[in-house]
Design a protein around this motif. Structure first.
Motif, PDB file in Angstrom:
ATOM      1  N   LEU A 195     117.526 -36.258  -6.062  1.00  0.00           N
ATOM      2  CA  LEU A 195     117.599 -37.508  -5.326  1.00  0.00           C
ATOM      3  C   LEU A 195     116.252 -38.216  -5.394  1.00  0.00           C
ATOM      4  N   ALA A 196     116.298 -39.542  -5.398  1.00  0.00           N
ATOM      5  CA  ALA A 196     115.075 -40.343  -5.306  1.00  0.00           C
ATOM      6  C   ALA A 196     115.135 -41.153  -4.023  1.00  0.00           C
ATOM      7  N   GLU A 197     114.077 -41.028  -3.208  1.00  0.00           N
ATOM      8  CA  GLU A 197     113.976 -41.809  -1.977  1.00  0.00           C
ATOM      9  C   GLU A 197     113.257 -43.115  -2.315  1.00  0.00           C
ATOM     10  N   LEU A 198     113.972 -44.238  -2.191  1.00  0.00           N
ATOM     11  CA  LEU A 198     113.470 -45.510  -2.721  1.00  0.00           C
ATOM     12  C   LEU A 198     113.098 -46.529  -1.655  1.00  0.00           C
ATOM     13  N   ASN A 199     113.071 -46.134  -0.410  1.00  0.00           N
ATOM     14  CA  ASN A 199     112.674 -47.074   0.634  1.00  0.00           C
ATOM     15  C   ASN A 199     111.843 -46.356   1.693  1.00  0.00           C
ATOM     16  N   PRO A 200     110.560 -46.736   1.838  1.00  0.00           N
ATOM     17  CA  PRO A 200     109.877 -47.739   1.017  1.00  0.00           C
ATOM     18  C   PRO A 200     109.447 -47.149  -0.319  1.00  0.00           C
ATOM     19  N   LEU A 201     109.178 -48.029  -1.262  1.00  0.00           N
ATOM     20  CA  LEU A 201     108.596 -47.600  -2.525  1.00  0.00           C
ATOM     21  C   LEU A 201     107.091 -47.415  -2.358  1.00  0.00           C
ATOM     22  N   HIS A 202     106.507 -46.578  -3.208  1.00  0.00           N
ATOM     23  CA  HIS A 202     105.055 -46.400  -3.218  1.00  0.00           C
ATOM     24  C   HIS A 202     104.473 -47.169  -4.400  1.00  0.00           C
ATOM     25  N   VAL A 203     103.458 -47.927  -4.131  1.00  0.00           N
ATOM     26  CA  VAL A 203     102.700 -48.607  -5.182  1.00  0.00           C
ATOM     27  C   VAL A 203     101.355 -47.901  -5.283  1.00  0.00           C
ATOM     28  N   GLU A 204     101.088 -47.325  -6.448  1.00  0.00           N
ATOM     29  CA  GLU A 204      99.871 -46.544  -6.650  1.00  0.00           C
ATOM     30  C   GLU A 204      98.900 -47.322  -7.544  1.00  0.00           C
ATOM     31  N   VAL A 205      97.636 -47.373  -7.110  1.00  0.00           N
ATOM     32  CA  VAL A 205      96.618 -48.061  -7.900  1.00  0.00           C
ATOM     33  C   VAL A 205      95.308 -47.293  -7.772  1.00  0.00           C
ATOM     34  N   TYR A 206      94.520 -47.287  -8.855  1.00  0.00           N
ATOM     35  CA  TYR A 206      93.193 -46.688  -8.839  1.00  0.00           C
ATOM     36  C   TYR A 206      92.152 -47.801  -8.890  1.00  0.00           C
ATOM     37  N   LEU A 207      91.141 -47.668  -8.052  1.00  0.00           N
ATOM     38  CA  LEU A 207      90.086 -48.674  -7.982  1.00  0.00           C
ATOM     39  C   LEU A 207      88.737 -48.036  -8.275  1.00  0.00           C
ATOM     40  N   PRO A 208      87.798 -48.800  -8.851  1.00  0.00           N
ATOM     41  CA  PRO A 208      86.438 -48.281  -9.056  1.00  0.00           C
ATOM     42  C   PRO A 208      85.775 -47.979  -7.714  1.00  0.00           C
ATOM     43  N   VAL A 209      84.896 -47.011  -7.715  1.00  0.00           N
ATOM     44  CA  VAL A 209      84.234 -46.627  -6.467  1.00  0.00           C
ATOM     45  C   VAL A 209      83.424 -47.786  -5.892  1.00  0.00           C
ATOM     46  N   ALA A 210      83.087 -48.766  -6.726  1.00  0.00           N
ATOM     47  CA  ALA A 210      82.330 -49.924  -6.231  1.00  0.00           C
ATOM     48  C   ALA A 210      83.128 -50.704  -5.190  1.00  0.00           C
ATOM     49  N   LEU A 211      84.441 -50.580  -5.225  1.00  0.00           N
ATOM     50  CA  LEU A 211      85.290 -51.304  -4.277  1.00  0.00           C
ATOM     51  C   LEU A 211      85.592 -50.489  -3.027  1.00  0.00           C
ATOM     52  N   TYR A 212      85.048 -49.277  -2.952  1.00  0.00           N
ATOM     53  CA  TYR A 212      85.322 -48.453  -1.782  1.00  0.00           C
ATOM     54  C   TYR A 212      84.736 -49.117  -0.535  1.00  0.00           C
ATOM     55  N   GLY A 213      85.553 -49.265   0.475  1.00  0.00           N
ATOM     56  CA  GLY A 213      85.130 -49.945   1.696  1.00  0.00           C
ATOM     57  C   GLY A 213      85.664 -51.347   1.799  1.00  0.00           C
ATOM     58  N   SER A 214      86.015 -51.953   0.648  1.00  0.00           N
ATOM     59  CA  SER A 214      86.562 -53.307   0.684  1.00  0.00           C
ATOM     60  C   SER A 214      88.078 -53.304   0.839  1.00  0.00           C
ATOM     61  N   VAL A 215      88.712 -52.132   0.645  1.00  0.00           N
ATOM     62  CA  VAL A 215      90.156 -51.991   0.820  1.00  0.00           C
ATOM     63  C   VAL A 215      90.394 -51.038   1.978  1.00  0.00           C
ATOM     64  N   ARG A 216      91.188 -51.488   2.960  1.00  0.00           N
ATOM     65  CA  ARG A 216      91.419 -50.697   4.158  1.00  0.00           C
ATOM     66  C   ARG A 216      92.906 -50.596   4.457  1.00  0.00           C
ATOM     67  N   GLU A 217      93.260 -49.566   5.196  1.00  0.00           N
ATOM     68  CA  GLU A 217      94.649 -49.401   5.626  1.00  0.00           C
ATOM     69  C   GLU A 217      95.087 -50.614   6.441  1.00  0.00           C
ATOM     70  N   GLY A 218      96.317 -51.063   6.175  1.00  0.00           N
ATOM     71  CA  GLY A 218      96.848 -52.231   6.872  1.00  0.00           C
ATOM     72  C   GLY A 218      96.686 -53.528   6.112  1.00  0.00           C
ATOM     73  N   MET A 219      95.828 -53.540   5.074  1.00  0.00           N
ATOM     74  CA  MET A 219      95.680 -54.746   4.254  1.00  0.00           C
ATOM     75  C   MET A 219      96.956 -55.024   3.477  1.00  0.00           C
ATOM     76  N   SER A 220      97.175 -56.282   3.171  1.00  0.00           N
ATOM     77  CA  SER A 220      98.345 -56.689   2.387  1.00  0.00           C
ATOM     78  C   SER A 220      97.940 -56.946   0.938  1.00  0.00           C
ATOM     79  N   THR A 242      86.716 -43.327  -9.881  1.00  0.00           N
ATOM     80  CA  THR A 242      87.720 -44.150  -9.207  1.00  0.00           C
ATOM     81  C   THR A 242      88.221 -43.423  -7.963  1.00  0.00           C
ATOM     82  N   PHE A 243      88.937 -44.164  -7.116  1.00  0.00           N
ATOM     83  CA  PHE A 243      89.640 -43.583  -5.979  1.00  0.00           C
ATOM     84  C   PHE A 243      91.028 -44.209  -5.896  1.00  0.00           C
ATOM     85  N   GLY A 244      91.965 -43.467  -5.333  1.00  0.00           N
ATOM     86  CA  GLY A 244      93.341 -43.926  -5.291  1.00  0.00           C
ATOM     87  C   GLY A 244      93.672 -44.688  -4.018  1.00  0.00           C
ATOM     88  N   VAL A 245      94.587 -45.624  -4.152  1.00  0.00           N
ATOM     89  CA  VAL A 245      95.113 -46.382  -3.013  1.00  0.00           C
ATOM     90  C   VAL A 245      96.643 -46.389  -3.138  1.00  0.00           C
TER      91      VAL A 245
END
Length: 279
Positions: A196-221, A251-254
């Motif tokens: 089975l695949a659970e499709l709601n919600p879907l996960h969107v996975e992205v890797y960002l350079p460590v230089a952006l660490y701190g500029s992306v936070r939980e709750g951002m759109s 990199t780090f994952g989001v």
């Protein structure tokens, strides 16, 4: 029911695409660039069974949408059904309980009658003591009958639980990816019955350079742009920001959650995303 549930993670090459995209679009440190991402299921569930036996019914097919608790597969349950019927009959049979209650009530009436007679000296102390003993024994017998009735009820619940184990229900809302066994095959504890695949919600996975660490936070759109032929623009919300970097790619994952309550989007898509600047 054995369930193997896997949370999906993007491939390492996604980090390289994200870094390349950042380099091409704008300087590091901003959150408005288009980044490469992947849309994946919330989870993949390999469904099995605690019970062993012959598979007698498959109720779903590949591609079917299922709800949590929905019956999917059924194993042969002839013996379990018989055991459940026997347990039910025992639990519903109150003949012994009624008999012992009647006997206890009779002994109590007899004891009260002799107590009156003893007060008027028309019954001996020995007769009264014998009646009291018989009443106490009747009370003990009645208590034993009540315990037997409770044990019968528990046994019925146990038999019903064993019967329910012969049916495999869906643990999640999702889509059937594959049915791995057919009617007539023997199921054991290590058997994989379906995916089975659970499709709601879907996960969107992205890797960002460590230089952006701190500029992306939980709750951002973020705005998500799935690859063609799906296309379109969708909004997702950041749910996880990794606190452990990948030292090889720097990199780090989001992870973002993308609402898919109407199942409009498939999983396994490449995409691009753009973080929405916070006001």
């Amino acid at each position: 029911m054995n369930i193997r549930c896997y949370r999906l993670f993007p491939l390492t090459f996604l980090a390289l695409f994200s870094m390349a995209s950042l380099a091409e679009n704008s300087a590091p440190g901003t959150t408005s660039e288009l980044l490469d991402c992947v849309i994946e299921p919330q989870s993949i569930v390999d469904l099995g069974s605690h019970a062993e036996g012959i598979l007698v019914q498959t109720m779903v097919e590949r591609g079917d949408r299922v709800r949590e608790g929905q019956p999917l597969l059924k194993l042969d349950s002839t013996m379990e059904e018989i055991s459940a019927d026997l347990a039910r009959l025992k639990a519903e049979n109150e003949t012994d309980l009624v008999s012992r209650r009647t006997q206890m009530e009779y002994r109590l009436k007899e004891l009260k009658r002799l107590e009156t007679m003893r007060s008027s000296k028309t019954a001996s102390e020995k007769t009264y003591d014998q009646a009291d003993t018989e009443y106490q024994l009747a009370k003990i017998s009645m208590a034993a009958a009540e315990i037997d009735q409770k044990l019968a009820s528990v046994e019925q619940r146990r038999a019903m639980a064993m019967l329910e184990r012969r049916q495999v229900n869906s643990p999640v809302d999702g889509i059937v990816i594959d049915v791995l066994m057919s009617k007539g095959e023997y199921v054991h504890e290590q058997s994989q019955l379906l995916k089975l695949a659970e499709l709601n919600p879907l996960h969107v996975e992205v890797y960002l350079p460590v230089a952006l660490y701190g500029s992306v936070r939980e709750g951002m759109s973020a705005l998500i742009y799935p690859e063609e032929p799906v296309g379109g623009e969708y909004e997702a919300v950041v749910k996880v920001v990794d606190h452990v970097f990948d030292p090889a790619s720097r990199t780090f994952g989001v992870r973002l959650n993308l609402d898919n309550s109407d199942y409009r989007l498939p999983a396994g898509l490449r995409c691009q995303l753009k973080f929405v600047a916070e006001q």
